[in-house]
Motif scaffolding. Sequence first.
Motif, PDB file in Angstrom:
ATOM      1  N   PRO A 130      41.892  53.824  47.775  1.00 45.20           N
ATOM      2  CA  PRO A 130      43.200  53.162  47.819  1.00 45.20           C
ATOM      3  C   PRO A 130      43.406  52.470  49.160  1.00 45.20           C
ATOM      4  CG  PRO A 130      43.399  55.422  47.029  1.00 45.20           C
ATOM      5  CD  PRO A 130      42.008  55.282  47.553  1.00 45.20           C
ATOM      6  N   GLY A 131      43.992  51.296  49.114  1.00 46.94           N
ATOM      7  CA  GLY A 131      44.284  50.561  50.340  1.00 46.94           C
ATOM      8  C   GLY A 131      45.759  50.252  50.437  1.00 46.94           C
ATOM      9  N   PRO A 132      46.194  49.703  51.541  1.00 41.42           N
ATOM     10  CA  PRO A 132      47.622  49.405  51.708  1.00 41.42           C
ATOM     11  C   PRO A 132      48.143  48.337  50.757  1.00 41.42           C
ATOM     12  CG  PRO A 132      46.337  48.494  53.525  1.00 41.42           C
ATOM     13  CD  PRO A 132      45.405  49.354  52.734  1.00 41.42           C
ATOM     14  N   TYR A 133      47.235  47.586  50.110  1.00 38.33           N
ATOM     15  CA  TYR A 133      47.678  46.526  49.202  1.00 38.33           C
ATOM     16  C   TYR A 133      47.256  46.775  47.758  1.00 38.33           C
ATOM     17  CZ  TYR A 133      48.520  44.143  53.609  1.00 38.33           C
ATOM     18  OH  TYR A 133      48.954  43.825  54.864  1.00 38.33           O
ATOM     19  N   GLY A 134      46.832  47.983  47.466  1.00 42.83           N
ATOM     20  CA  GLY A 134      46.514  48.298  46.087  1.00 42.83           C
ATOM     21  C   GLY A 134      45.157  48.946  45.920  1.00 42.83           C
ATOM     22  N   LEU A 135      44.760  49.077  44.655  1.00 38.15           N
ATOM     23  CA  LEU A 135      43.484  49.697  44.304  1.00 38.15           C
ATOM     24  C   LEU A 135      42.435  48.642  43.977  1.00 38.15           C
ATOM     25  CD1 LEU A 135      44.862  52.464  41.875  1.00 38.15           C
ATOM     26  CD2 LEU A 135      44.506  52.628  44.348  1.00 38.15           C
ATOM     27  N   ASP A 136      42.725  47.385  44.356  1.00 35.40           N
ATOM     28  CA  ASP A 136      41.883  46.277  43.914  1.00 35.40           C
ATOM     29  C   ASP A 136      41.166  45.600  45.069  1.00 35.40           C
ATOM     30  OD1 ASP A 136      43.192  46.612  41.346  1.00 35.40           O
ATOM     31  OD2 ASP A 136      44.882  45.509  42.232  1.00 35.40           O
ATOM     32  N   GLU A 137      39.995  45.040  44.740  1.00 36.34           N
ATOM     33  CA  GLU A 137      39.300  44.106  45.616  1.00 36.34           C
ATOM     34  C   GLU A 137      39.327  42.749  44.922  1.00 36.34           C
ATOM     35  OE1 GLU A 137      35.428  45.604  46.375  1.00 36.34           O
ATOM     36  OE2 GLU A 137      36.106  47.033  47.909  1.00 36.34           O
ATOM     37  N   ILE A 138      39.843  41.731  45.608  1.00 33.18           N
ATOM     38  CA  ILE A 138      40.073  40.426  44.991  1.00 33.18           C
ATOM     39  C   ILE A 138      39.133  39.400  45.600  1.00 33.18           C
ATOM     40  CG2 ILE A 138      41.783  38.590  44.650  1.00 33.18           C
ATOM     41  CD1 ILE A 138      43.905  40.844  44.773  1.00 33.18           C
ATOM     42  N   ALA A 139      38.518  38.608  44.751  1.00 33.65           N
ATOM     43  CA  ALA A 139      37.591  37.570  45.228  1.00 33.65           C
ATOM     44  C   ALA A 139      37.761  36.308  44.395  1.00 33.65           C
ATOM     45  CB  ALA A 139      36.152  38.068  45.138  1.00 33.65           C
ATOM     46  N   PHE A 140      37.887  35.162  45.091  1.00 28.87           N
ATOM     47  CA  PHE A 140      37.923  33.858  44.443  1.00 28.87           C
ATOM     48  C   PHE A 140      36.494  33.315  44.417  1.00 28.87           C
ATOM     49  CE2 PHE A 140      42.545  32.203  44.969  1.00 28.87           C
ATOM     50  CZ  PHE A 140      43.035  33.461  44.635  1.00 28.87           C
ATOM     51  N   LEU A 141      35.994  33.053  43.221  1.00 28.90           N
ATOM     52  CA  LEU A 141      34.635  32.532  43.070  1.00 28.90           C
ATOM     53  C   LEU A 141      34.678  31.172  42.392  1.00 28.90           C
ATOM     54  CD1 LEU A 141      32.926  35.794  41.736  1.00 28.90           C
ATOM     55  CD2 LEU A 141      33.126  35.044  44.112  1.00 28.90           C
ATOM     56  N   LEU A 142      33.796  30.282  42.822  1.00 29.47           N
ATOM     57  CA  LEU A 142      33.726  28.937  42.250  1.00 29.47           C
ATOM     58  C   LEU A 142      32.418  28.775  41.481  1.00 29.47           C
ATOM     59  CD1 LEU A 142      34.636  25.976  41.938  1.00 29.47           C
ATOM     60  CD2 LEU A 142      33.483  25.516  44.125  1.00 29.47           C
ATOM     61  N   ARG A 143      32.538  28.329  40.215  1.00 29.20           N
ATOM     62  CA  ARG A 143      31.371  27.928  39.433  1.00 29.20           C
ATOM     63  C   ARG A 143      31.420  26.401  39.373  1.00 29.20           C
ATOM     64  NH1 ARG A 143      28.583  31.170  36.121  1.00 29.20           N
ATOM     65  NH2 ARG A 143      30.347  32.617  35.931  1.00 29.20           N
ATOM     66  N   PRO A 144      30.636  25.700  40.202  1.00 26.70           N
ATOM     67  CA  PRO A 144      30.787  24.234  40.336  1.00 26.70           C
ATOM     68  C   PRO A 144      30.413  23.460  39.074  1.00 26.70           C
ATOM     69  CG  PRO A 144      28.889  25.004  41.581  1.00 26.70           C
ATOM     70  CD  PRO A 144      29.607  26.228  41.109  1.00 26.70           C
ATOM     71  N   HIS A 145      29.505  23.999  38.273  1.00 25.97           N
ATOM     72  CA  HIS A 145      29.138  23.306  37.039  1.00 25.97           C
ATOM     73  C   HIS A 145      28.494  24.301  36.087  1.00 25.97           C
ATOM     74  CE1 HIS A 145      25.072  23.320  38.742  1.00 25.97           C
ATOM     75  NE2 HIS A 145      25.614  22.811  39.859  1.00 25.97           N
ATOM     76  N   ALA A 146      28.356  23.886  34.842  1.00 31.19           N
ATOM     77  CA  ALA A 146      27.819  24.769  33.806  1.00 31.19           C
ATOM     78  C   ALA A 146      26.420  25.243  34.189  1.00 31.19           C
ATOM     79  CB  ALA A 146      27.787  24.044  32.470  1.00 31.19           C
TER      80      ALA A 146
END
Length: 578
Positions: free
Chosen positions: A414-430
Amino acid sequence: MIDELRIRDLGVITEANLPLGPGLSVVTGETGAGKTMVVTAVGLLLGARSDAGAVRSGAKRATAEASLVLPADHAAVLRSREAGAEVDEFDGGAELVLARSVGADGRSKAYIGGRTAPVGVLAEVGGTLVVIHGQSEQIRLKSTNAQREALDKFGGEKVRTSLAAYQECFGQWRLALKELEQLRADARERVREAESLEASLEEIAAIDPHPGEDENLKAEAVKLANVEELRIAADAAHAVLAAEDFTEQADASTLIDSAKRTLEHVSEHDEALGALAARLTELGIMLNDTAGELASYSASLDSEGPERLAELESRRADLAKLVRKYAPSIDEVIEWAERSRVRLYELQDDSARISELEELVQTSAAQLQVLGLELGDRRRTAAMDLSQRVGAELAALAMPDASLEIEVEAASDPGPYGLDEIAFLLRPHAGAPARPLGKGASGGELSRVMLAIEVVLAEVDPVPTFVFDEVDAGVGGRAAVEIGRRLAMLAQHVQVLVVTHLPQVAAFANQHIRVTKNSVRGEDGSAVTGFTSSDVSLLEGPERVKELARMLAGQEDSGSAQAHAQELLDDAKVLLGG
């Protein structure tokens, strides 16, 4: 927002003043004219690494300066004041000036509100004011913390409420866990402390000191040690005042009485002598009283012998032992004992407190799981919505196969901002793997991705000013129009500055700035001995149409090119509902 940007001797720009109002400002010009120096200047004001190679050839230093208009309570204004900056206020707003100079020797200086400041502080202030999109290291949402904050703001009231409830529970859980761990870690030491306090309090209780007792016993001991001398003095004084045997020399009482009677015999002849006789009567009474007290004092000394003195010295020795061990005086020993009794009670209550904390930690942890899972579910819902909306923007920006994937995974603890790890990922093309923002995409692609994200986030997570470079790289036609429209949409919420070579983008601008390159040959007529400089100007009306015509066809004086340019301006107004 940036009200005005001033540049001197940076790259090919000798001197330029760029008035940047609200909305969308575009910077255009021929290749090599120095358009990117505008971005470089802004980067310097954000604390970017200085480069002596950016100083114009022959100049001693390059400078960049920006005047910003902000709310008086903006974080940048408050931080600047902390750094000692001077900030001008007006009608609830504030004007802040940031400046940076880079010497030809590579040395750099930063200024905030007219005062020198570390470059790190300039970066800290600038980071809350301007975001540059153009290179991977300049991504605003590069850190996981920034990504989490952006997602939570996009999630709105539901995520905000869940996060607040989780953080309140997390705070209680952490405090209880910390106290419990401290009690357990100090258990042996606390047992030793309790045993020591208990023994000390038993020793003090056995002697049972009283307030001021040490000083009182000291005074009595001094008296008994000098009893014979005190008796002789008291008896001698008594004899002078009221002798018990008749002696040749009269005592003071007898003399006073004789004087009184003498005056009384003649007092009827003078009232003054009568008054004096009355005063002698009072004096005689006082002498008799004093003589009686001296006799009593002398008699009391006979009853206080060596036995009492020995008793006093023994008691004083006991008190002295307490003073040596616990405090400078008996009164302070008593105070120490009172404090120690309270502390002993706390130490003896450890077992009950540990049980209470264990239960609190257990119940808080269970509640934390419930709240954390609820927060995670709401984040996943927001992440799906954000991904879909950014995907729609990317499709309009000529990246139909690109997608933003937002991972909300369970964290190990547990962390001060929740139980989650958040990541923004980019898939540039198929077919391409999803990678963290800034990796696996070109500068132009990344700028468009960030434009798509910023357009979606603009209403919930704004920064006062955005700068886009390379956002139109590799696109044209309809995609270029969509890029311009979305930059204008973003500019409805924040100030946007764009360096572009596309007329479709420039047509949407509220302010159009042109950078023009001038080549001056040397005295010998050679380009080798000459120099190149650039001028910066704000375009309006016909001048803006001519610049768009140049960008369209390279023929700024062509009637058809200018007609096409005017058509672009008219279409931009229509697309924006103007």
